[in-house]
Design a protein around this motif. Structure first.
Motif, PDB file in Angstrom:
ATOM      1  N   ASN A 175       0.827  -1.203   0.000  1.00  0.00           N
ATOM      2  CA  ASN A 175       0.000   0.000   0.000  1.00  0.00           C
ATOM      3  C   ASN A 175       0.864   1.257   0.000  1.00  0.00           C
ATOM      4  O   ASN A 175       1.889   1.334   0.675  1.00  0.00           O
ATOM      5  CB  ASN A 175      -0.901  -0.002   1.235  1.00  0.00           C
ATOM      6  CG  ASN A 175      -1.755   1.241   1.332  1.00  0.00           C
ATOM      7  OD1 ASN A 175      -2.581   1.495   0.464  1.00  0.00           O
ATOM      8  ND2 ASN A 175      -1.550   2.036   2.379  1.00  0.00           N
ATOM      9  N   ASN A 176       0.422   2.244  -0.756  1.00  0.00           N
ATOM     10  CA  ASN A 176       1.082   3.549  -0.784  1.00  0.00           C
ATOM     11  C   ASN A 176       0.205   4.562  -0.049  1.00  0.00           C
ATOM     12  O   ASN A 176      -0.836   4.976  -0.563  1.00  0.00           O
ATOM     13  CB  ASN A 176       1.302   4.004  -2.227  1.00  0.00           C
ATOM     14  CG  ASN A 176       2.028   5.341  -2.317  1.00  0.00           C
ATOM     15  OD1 ASN A 176       2.424   5.910  -1.302  1.00  0.00           O
ATOM     16  ND2 ASN A 176       2.200   5.844  -3.529  1.00  0.00           N
ATOM     17  N   PRO A 177       0.595   4.970   1.157  1.00  0.00           N
ATOM     18  CA  PRO A 177      -0.234   5.950   1.886  1.00  0.00           C
ATOM     19  C   PRO A 177      -0.381   7.263   1.140  1.00  0.00           C
ATOM     20  O   PRO A 177      -1.323   8.023   1.402  1.00  0.00           O
ATOM     21  CB  PRO A 177       0.542   6.144   3.201  1.00  0.00           C
ATOM     22  CG  PRO A 177       1.422   4.941   3.325  1.00  0.00           C
ATOM     23  CD  PRO A 177       1.780   4.554   1.928  1.00  0.00           C
ATOM     24  N   ASP A 178       0.543   7.530   0.208  1.00  0.00           N
ATOM     25  CA  ASP A 178       0.505   8.779  -0.557  1.00  0.00           C
ATOM     26  C   ASP A 178       0.202   8.521  -2.030  1.00  0.00           C
ATOM     27  O   ASP A 178       0.697   9.220  -2.914  1.00  0.00           O
ATOM     28  CB  ASP A 178       1.849   9.509  -0.414  1.00  0.00           C
ATOM     29  CG  ASP A 178       2.193   9.817   1.031  1.00  0.00           C
ATOM     30  OD1 ASP A 178       1.321  10.359   1.736  1.00  0.00           O
ATOM     31  OD2 ASP A 178       3.321   9.495   1.464  1.00  0.00           O
ATOM     32  N   ASP A 179      -0.622   7.529  -2.293  1.00  0.00           N
ATOM     33  CA  ASP A 179      -1.004   7.168  -3.658  1.00  0.00           C
ATOM     34  C   ASP A 179      -1.569   8.389  -4.389  1.00  0.00           C
ATOM     35  O   ASP A 179      -2.580   8.964  -3.958  1.00  0.00           O
ATOM     36  CB  ASP A 179      -2.046   6.049  -3.596  1.00  0.00           C
ATOM     37  CG  ASP A 179      -2.555   5.626  -4.962  1.00  0.00           C
ATOM     38  OD1 ASP A 179      -2.018   6.088  -5.984  1.00  0.00           O
ATOM     39  OD2 ASP A 179      -3.498   4.815  -5.005  1.00  0.00           O
ATOM     40  N   PRO A 180      -0.959   8.799  -5.506  1.00  0.00           N
ATOM     41  CA  PRO A 180      -1.456   9.995  -6.203  1.00  0.00           C
ATOM     42  C   PRO A 180      -2.845   9.799  -6.817  1.00  0.00           C
ATOM     43  O   PRO A 180      -3.512  10.788  -7.144  1.00  0.00           O
ATOM     44  CB  PRO A 180      -0.399  10.223  -7.294  1.00  0.00           C
ATOM     45  CG  PRO A 180       0.255   8.900  -7.494  1.00  0.00           C
ATOM     46  CD  PRO A 180       0.242   8.245  -6.148  1.00  0.00           C
TER      47      PRO A 180
END
Length: 660
Positions: A175-180
């Motif tokens: 998971n990317n907490p800062d997913d664009p």
């Protein structure tokens, strides 16, 4: 009264248990036509990870044999935790994965974490003969690594012989907490694509390597979407257990919502054209790298590659086919090819269902596949056009190259009429008892002294850049995957030779798997920043077994300064094949407890002690030293490992054309 209760209570308990089990079985039968079921986890939306802080994630993978019917045809499947596909591993950026693998198979095994860089932990990359000795039968081993700053879609699979073809494979999502793109979709699904064989892989490998065999790779019996397919049981062997009405993979959506589908090709042979009828795909991620969105109708995806697409549920409520078509041009076949009468030759359209939640469950989709201009322009077996893939955040490739390699790949028969694959004229042979990592770190042997069949290429220029030009001297396409890095594809062609003046040195795609066109070439570059032993190989598994593998020894001088965990060294100790236990060292002390069943329980403070994981039939077959080494005892009944590959099969049929 007490006497009466003591007589009646057991009857109530038995009745309750009977009710529970009867209800459970009925539930299973209603949701799936085939018993036992395949892994249902992939058909549910991913549970969001809301935290941003990294943490330790403890997991257990128990490798064993389980009778399953992914395509309706029941066979013995190599499974992790009794499931196919294997468990979905879902973690956060920066997390440390501590994964206890217990090998209850009859053969050794390894697990590779496809696409994970293994920064500072090359010995956990999971390649038998390169980064570790295989985990013996009856032994547990812990892979302990951090995913660092990586995010995106990955997968894990056995990297020992062709085991993953039999089922040891599953998704790994970071998971990317800062997913664009986070605000542009409501839910996430994971969707896997696989080809499927009914004959066990070790027999297929033996036939492929048999003297006198001059045809192509084994042809799959079926294709699967998220572990489910529909085999034509009229083709099944007499006496086989087969259900032609096997339930397909069904993904449920709500009208007006948007869904991120993480798509992974986990096959051994098959290239796919992926699509969902009447729903366009917005591509936002390629091989773990966010990209500028591309809208298309049909997505080409080769083995080892991963994509994320956003799908909007904007059509009329109903059911729509999810399609994974295998173009006939990508299934090489001729008289004598293994399994050349497979039904997949005539029915290579693998299907699942996208179903709106208010649609009827009783009718099959009536939707039609895309046949637009985009689809008509696609080339079977080829990658998505590299000129369309642009990183979301602009990243330029290295402008100056310090280490350059030219690689030529070929397939032809040797002097004994055995077909092999060659890297610069040499077929790779793994040293499973003394892998490259041990030679370099434990025995201080330089890669320059490796035997020629190790196919080792070394570079030791810290902070420099590698350029690899790969020439395909073969008419087939080859999806090449690099371990330990992703790379910039600065040039590619289907004919001729590279022209440096035409390289894209501004915004080329960044991937870890590139498909070499037949008789073509590709040029890649990447930074030298990860000391280790890194495999670079065709991900058509049959070509790996033919030897289409080389290894890149990166910053050997730095690698020799690192400390290998004792548990990794222990796998290669003399007598390891008799081991019943293996010590599991953790980075710190007193942080977890390992139960007799092998489960890892975090303690309230600190980290761990070195503890042994007992095998199910533990009979004190080893002694664990304080340093974490395993010493086999002399008592009888110790586990022995026997390779089951049947390499003595010979083909007497003579045919022409070795090179293809």
């Amino acid at each position: 009264m007490k006497k009466h209760l003591s007589r009646v209570l057991p009857l109530y308990v038995l009745l309750l248990l009977f009710t529970i089990f009867a209800t459970s079985d009925a539930t299973v039968r209603r949701r799936d036509y085939t018993i036992p079921t395949t892994n249902l986890e992939l058909l549910k939306p991913l549970t969001p990870i809301t935290r941003k802080e990294p943490q330790d994630v403890y997991l257990n993978l128990e490798l064993s044999y389980t009778d399953l019917a992914p395509d309706g045809y029941t066979r013995k499947v190599w499974t992790a935790n009794g499931q196919y596909p294997g468990p979905l591993i879902h973690c956060n950026r920066g997390d440390r994965l501590i994964i206890n693998v217990t090998n209850n198979l009859k053969d050794p095994a390894t697990i590779h974490w496809h696409g994970i860089f293994q920064l500072g932990s090359t010995w956990y990359d999971g390649v038998g003969g390169q980064t570790q000795c295989p985990i013996p039968a009856g032994v547990s081993f812990i892979y302990n690594y951090t995913v660092g700053e990586q995010v995106g879609t990955y997968w894990w699979h056995s990297h020992y012989l062709a085991q993953y073809v039999d089922g040891i494979r599953g998704p790994l999502i970071i998971n990317n907490p800062d997913d664009p793109y986070l605000g542009q979709y409501d839910y996430e699904y994971v969707l896997t694509l696989e080809d499927w064989y009914h004959v066990e892989s070790h027999n297929l490998v033996a036939m492929r390597l048999a003297q006198g065999y001059e045809a192509f790779n084994p042809i799959p019996d079926a294709g699967l979407i998220s572990g489910r397919g529909q085999y034509n049981c009229s083709k099944a062997q007499s006496g086989a257990k087969c259900d032609s009405n096997n339930m397909p993979a069904i993904y449920t959506v709500t009208k007006g919502k948007k869904y991120r589908f993480r798509i992974i090709n986990m096959s051994a042979e098959a290239f796919f054209f992926f699509s969902i009828d009447q729903h366009k795909l917005k591509v936002i991620e390629v091989d773990g790298v966010d990209i500028k969105e591309i809208e298309l109708s049909v997505l080409p995806i080769h083995i080892g590659q991963r994509f994320s697409v956003i799908v909007e549920a904007s059509q009329d409520s109903g059911s729509y086919w999810i399609r994974a078509d295998i173009p006939k041009q990508c299934i090489l076949n001729r008289n004598g090819t293994i399994n050349n009468n497979s039904d997949i030759i005539h029915n290579s359209n693998i299907t699942g269902i996208l179903r709106y939640d208010d649609a009827s469950n009783d009718t099959l989709p009536q939707s039609n596949k895309f046949n637009d201009d985009w689809y008509k322009k696609l080339s079977p077996c080829h990658d998505l056009d590299i000129n369309l893939i642009k990183p979301y955040e602009a990243v330029a490739p290295p402008q100056k190259v310090t280490d350059q390699f030219n690689i030529s790949i070929m397939i032809y028969g040797d002097s004994k009429h055995t077909t092999k694959a060659y890297i610069n004229g040499q077929s790779w042979v793994p040293d499973l008892k003394n892998p490259s990592i041990m030679k370099i770190m434990d025995q201080n042997i330089s890669a320059t002294e490796f035997p020629i069949n190790a196919n080792a290429y070394m570079y030791d220029t810290e902070g420099g850049a590698v350029e690899i030009v790969i020439y395909n001297q073969n008419g087939g396409d080859h999806p090449f995957h690099l371990h330990g890095h992703n790379f910039f594809i600065i040039g590619m062609g289907s004919s001729g030779s590279p022209d440096a003046s035409q390289y894209n040195l501004v915004d080329p795609p960044l991937r870890d798997t590139v498909t070499l066109p037949g008789d073509g070439w590709a040029v890649i570059r990447y930074l030298i920043n990860n000391p280790g032993v890194w495999a670079f190989h065709c991900h058509i598994e049959w070509h790996v077994e033919l030897g289409m593998v080389f290894q890149l020894i990166e910053m050997q001088s730095k690698l020799q300064q690192l400390k290998m965990p004792p548990s990794v060294e222990a796998l290669c100790q003399p007598g390891y094949q008799h081991t019943k236990r293996l010590a599991i060292p953790f980075p710190d002390d007193e942080g977890t407890t390992i139960t007799p069943g092998g489960y890892v329980i975090p303690n309230s403070k600190g980290s761990t002690k070195r503890l042994a994981i007992p095998s199910p039939d533990d009979d004190n077959g080893t002694t664990i030293t304080p340093g974490g080494y395993v010493i086999p005892n002399s008592k009888e009944g110790s586990t022995k490992v026997k390779r089951t590959t049947e390499r003595n099969i010979k083909y007497t049929t003579k045919r022409n054309a070795w090179k293809w």
